[in-house]
Design a protein around this motif. Structure first.
Motif, PDB file in Angstrom:
ATOM      1  N   ARG A   1     -20.917  18.809 -15.792  1.00  0.00           N
ATOM      2  CA  ARG A   1     -20.460  17.880 -16.831  1.00  0.00           C
ATOM      3  C   ARG A   1     -21.018  18.266 -18.206  1.00  0.00           C
ATOM      4  O   ARG A   1     -20.343  18.103 -19.221  1.00  0.00           O
ATOM      5  CB  ARG A   1     -20.880  16.449 -16.481  1.00  0.00           C
ATOM      6  N   ALA A   2     -22.235  18.786 -18.243  1.00  0.00           N
ATOM      7  CA  ALA A   2     -22.833  19.206 -19.520  1.00  0.00           C
ATOM      8  C   ALA A   2     -21.972  20.278 -20.179  1.00  0.00           C
ATOM      9  O   ALA A   2     -21.684  20.224 -21.383  1.00  0.00           O
ATOM     10  CB  ALA A   2     -24.257  19.721 -19.298  1.00  0.00           C
ATOM     11  N   VAL A   3     -21.538  21.259 -19.390  1.00  0.00           N
ATOM     12  CA  VAL A   3     -20.694  22.338 -19.926  1.00  0.00           C
ATOM     13  C   VAL A   3     -19.315  21.800 -20.277  1.00  0.00           C
ATOM     14  O   VAL A   3     -18.734  22.161 -21.300  1.00  0.00           O
ATOM     15  CB  VAL A   3     -20.594  23.508 -18.921  1.00  0.00           C
ATOM     16  N   ARG A   4     -18.796  20.913 -19.434  1.00  0.00           N
ATOM     17  CA  ARG A   4     -17.479  20.328 -19.712  1.00  0.00           C
ATOM     18  C   ARG A   4     -17.480  19.530 -21.017  1.00  0.00           C
ATOM     19  O   ARG A   4     -16.583  19.685 -21.849  1.00  0.00           O
ATOM     20  CB  ARG A   4     -17.054  19.448 -18.538  1.00  0.00           C
ATOM     21  N   PHE A   5     -18.496  18.692 -21.230  1.00  0.00           N
ATOM     22  CA  PHE A   5     -18.589  17.948 -22.495  1.00  0.00           C
ATOM     23  C   PHE A   5     -18.758  18.899 -23.674  1.00  0.00           C
ATOM     24  O   PHE A   5     -18.202  18.674 -24.755  1.00  0.00           O
ATOM     25  CB  PHE A   5     -19.742  16.944 -22.456  1.00  0.00           C
ATOM     26  N   SER A   6     -19.515  19.958 -23.471  1.00  0.00           N
ATOM     27  CA  SER A   6     -19.693  20.965 -24.516  1.00  0.00           C
ATOM     28  C   SER A   6     -18.340  21.541 -24.941  1.00  0.00           C
ATOM     29  O   SER A   6     -18.072  21.736 -26.126  1.00  0.00           O
ATOM     30  CB  SER A   6     -20.606  22.074 -23.993  1.00  0.00           C
ATOM     31  N   ALA A   7     -17.464  21.782 -23.942  1.00  0.00           N
ATOM     32  CA  ALA A   7     -16.128  22.335 -24.224  1.00  0.00           C
ATOM     33  C   ALA A   7     -15.214  21.292 -24.858  1.00  0.00           C
ATOM     34  O   ALA A   7     -14.513  21.573 -25.834  1.00  0.00           O
ATOM     35  CB  ALA A   7     -15.509  22.858 -22.929  1.00  0.00           C
ATOM     36  N   GLN A   8     -15.223  20.075 -24.310  1.00  0.00           N
ATOM     37  CA  GLN A   8     -14.325  19.039 -24.828  1.00  0.00           C
ATOM     38  C   GLN A   8     -14.679  18.618 -26.254  1.00  0.00           C
ATOM     39  O   GLN A   8     -13.798  18.350 -27.072  1.00  0.00           O
ATOM     40  CB  GLN A   8     -14.361  17.813 -23.909  1.00  0.00           C
ATOM     41  N   LEU A   9     -15.978  18.525 -26.546  1.00  0.00           N
ATOM     42  CA  LEU A   9     -16.430  18.009 -27.848  1.00  0.00           C
ATOM     43  C   LEU A   9     -16.793  19.117 -28.830  1.00  0.00           C
ATOM     44  O   LEU A   9     -17.059  18.843 -29.999  1.00  0.00           O
ATOM     45  CB  LEU A   9     -17.651  17.097 -27.638  1.00  0.00           C
ATOM     46  N   ASP A  10     -16.825  20.370 -28.339  1.00  0.00           N
ATOM     47  CA  ASP A  10     -17.284  21.507 -29.151  1.00  0.00           C
ATOM     48  C   ASP A  10     -18.729  21.286 -29.602  1.00  0.00           C
ATOM     49  O   ASP A  10     -19.075  21.466 -30.766  1.00  0.00           O
ATOM     50  CB  ASP A  10     -16.361  21.738 -30.350  1.00  0.00           C
ATOM     51  N   PHE A  11     -19.580  20.872 -28.660  1.00  0.00           N
ATOM     52  CA  PHE A  11     -21.008  20.652 -28.898  1.00  0.00           C
ATOM     53  C   PHE A  11     -21.809  21.785 -28.245  1.00  0.00           C
ATOM     54  O   PHE A  11     -21.319  22.468 -27.341  1.00  0.00           O
ATOM     55  CB  PHE A  11     -21.469  19.326 -28.276  1.00  0.00           C
ATOM     56  N   GLN A  12     -23.051  21.952 -28.698  1.00  0.00           N
ATOM     57  CA  GLN A  12     -23.988  22.863 -28.055  1.00  0.00           C
ATOM     58  C   GLN A  12     -24.826  22.076 -27.046  1.00  0.00           C
ATOM     59  O   GLN A  12     -24.987  20.860 -27.175  1.00  0.00           O
ATOM     60  CB  GLN A  12     -24.910  23.522 -29.088  1.00  0.00           C
ATOM     61  N   ILE A  13     -25.357  22.774 -26.055  1.00  0.00           N
ATOM     62  CA  ILE A  13     -26.256  22.124 -25.097  1.00  0.00           C
ATOM     63  C   ILE A  13     -27.689  22.334 -25.574  1.00  0.00           C
ATOM     64  O   ILE A  13     -28.094  23.462 -25.866  1.00  0.00           O
ATOM     65  CB  ILE A  13     -26.061  22.690 -23.674  1.00  0.00           C
TER      66      ILE A  13
END
Length: 455
Positions: free
Chosen positions: A161-173
């Motif tokens: 989910r961390a990677v998925r949110f990173s992709a959906q929101l264009d955020f860094q982890i």
């Protein structure tokens, strides 16, 4: 901050408050409101126990009452209302063995995955942000609530989910969260195939599918898709390529189907196209050879890749419709079009009219991931193929048995015996019409079939 929330959500919150309970919108809907997006789902958290929620509202459904969730029905809409809770011991890296209810909103928010999903909102009291979610939204960061090692031990799906949110929101982890992912990635083996499929698909259909690279860098794909790791480490010494198989794949996935806002394809087609590009070269690592020309070749990777794609999609419990479409496109992704009207009719007959537009998109994306110095001619040929095919469709030319102006029933009425030989005749008639579309007339086709029979 003050936000406009739907009237029915406001009603549920107000009704619970009027009965002496606390109530808030919580989680992803609060995150989306702060980001200026329209939330798809509205979740409500409350200090009221499930039986108290059921007393307050006339129409409810016990959707997850053992975990504190009651669904409130208002007209045709339904909203999940969950009691503040504490999670017990997690025994399977996915769900707590038991939950207990609490009167503390802080305790409830503390158990959530990421800071940006651990905020609550009440129109009277505003945003409750105990873990820096607003700041992380501003800084475009995915950060675990509290200790990331503990969060991933509780629910290993959070890793994906961390990677998925990173992709959906264009955020860094955030770095500590990243380190914990590397440490805990192996726990994903305990997560169901269906859950992994859902998260991977959301990542793939997002506007930043290049975050696939994170799956490799953080050790996630090693657990859930080891074939991808092999692609990342397989070079392509070939005039047509400038990247490893894995980097080519990431570029191809990013190029297919355009951005979400373009809306060029349906959600189903977008899923098919993105999964096709992820899997199209999956067997290049196993088919790599070095020719006398000093170039790498990958003979047979299409057919072998289609078989592997089928296995992977079956393991991930995909529906047959999506599975069959992806496997078909993987098999034909490298098809070389004969740029003549007859050649394009043959292609459509072989591949299927229903797949041609998708295959053109696959071809375009595949070319985007190749050597920029040698792909101009490939793009030009693709445009020629599309133009020829468009003309075939506009002229309504025959490319399948469905388009043939004679059927098995017609042949039986003309005196032909049903059976295997009739199938052979129909296919031969189709080949004839593909070569010369002007022959697609019932009477002339029956006469032609008779002439073959007589001979």
């Amino acid at each position: 901050m003050e936000f406009q929330i739907p009237e029915k959500v406001q009603y549920i919150i107000d009704t619970l408050v009027d009965h002496g309970f606390e109530a808030y919108a919580v989680g992803g809907c609060v995150r989306d409101m702060i980001l200026g997006k329209n939330p798809e789902d509205w979740d409500i958290t409350t200090s009221a126990k499930p039986f108290e929620v059921k007393k307050v509202f006339k129409r409810t459904v016990d959707t997850g009452i053992e975990h504190g969730t009651v669904t409130v029905l208002l007209d045709k809409d339904h909203y999940e209302v969950t009691t503040y809770r504490l999670d017990g011991i997690y025994e399977d890296n996915r769900r707590p063995k038991e939950v207990s209810f609490t009167s503390s909103l802080e305790e409830d928010l503390k158990r959530r995955d990421f800071t940006i999903n651990a905020m609550a909102y009440n129109p009277q009291l505003g945003i409750v942000d105990l873990f820096g979610g607003v700041k992380d939204l501003k800084n475009r960061l995915i950060r675990c609530v509290g200790n990331p090692m503990e969060r991933f031990d509780e629910d290993a799906l959070r890793i994906l989910r961390a990677v998925r949110f990173s992709a959906q929101l264009d955020f860094q982890i955030e770095e500590a969260t990243k380190l914990a992912i590397k440490e805990k990635a192996g726990l994903l083996k305990n997560i169901s195939a269906e859950r992994i499929r859902m998260e991977l698909t959301k990542l793939l259909v997002s506007d930043n599918p290049d975050r696939l690279r994170l799956l490799y860098e953080l050790g996630i794909s090693k657990v859930i898709l080891p074939e991808f790791d092999r692609m990342m480490t397989t070079p392509q010494k070939n005039i047509h390529h400038a990247y490893s198989v894995g980097e080519h794949t990431i570029k191809a996935v990013s190029a297919v189907a355009g951005s979400v806002s373009e809306n060029r394809f349906s959600a189903r087609e977008r899923t098919i196209l993105r999964w096709t590009m992820l899997l199209h070269d999956i067997e290049k690592p196993s088919t790599i050879t070095l020719g006398k020309d000093g170039q790498n070749h990958f003979y047979g990777h299409q057919e072998k890749g289609a078989a592997t794609a089928k296995r992977i999609l079956k393991e991930l419990k995909f529906d047959n419709d999506t599975l069959n479409a992806v496997v078909h496109l993987v098999k034909w992704h490298d098809y070389r079009f004969d740029l003549t009207p007859k050649g394009m009719r043959k292609a459509a007959a072989k591949i299927g009219k229903e797949y041609m537009d998708l295959l053109f998109e696959v071809n375009y994306a595949d070319t985007c991931g190749k050597n920029p110095e040698t792909n101009k001619d490939k793009f030009k040929k693709l445009e020629e193929a599309k133009a020829l095919y468009k003309e075939i469709i506009e002229k309504n030319e025959c490319v399948s048995l469905r388009d043939l102006k004679v059927s098995g029933k017609d042949l039986i009425e003309a005196g032909f015996k049903p059976g295997k030989s009739m199938g052979i005749i129909l296919n031969r008639l189709l080949e004839t019409v593909i070569a010369d579309p002007s022959l697609n007339h019932k009477e002339s086709l029956i006469d032609l079939a008779r002439s073959w029979k007589d001979n």
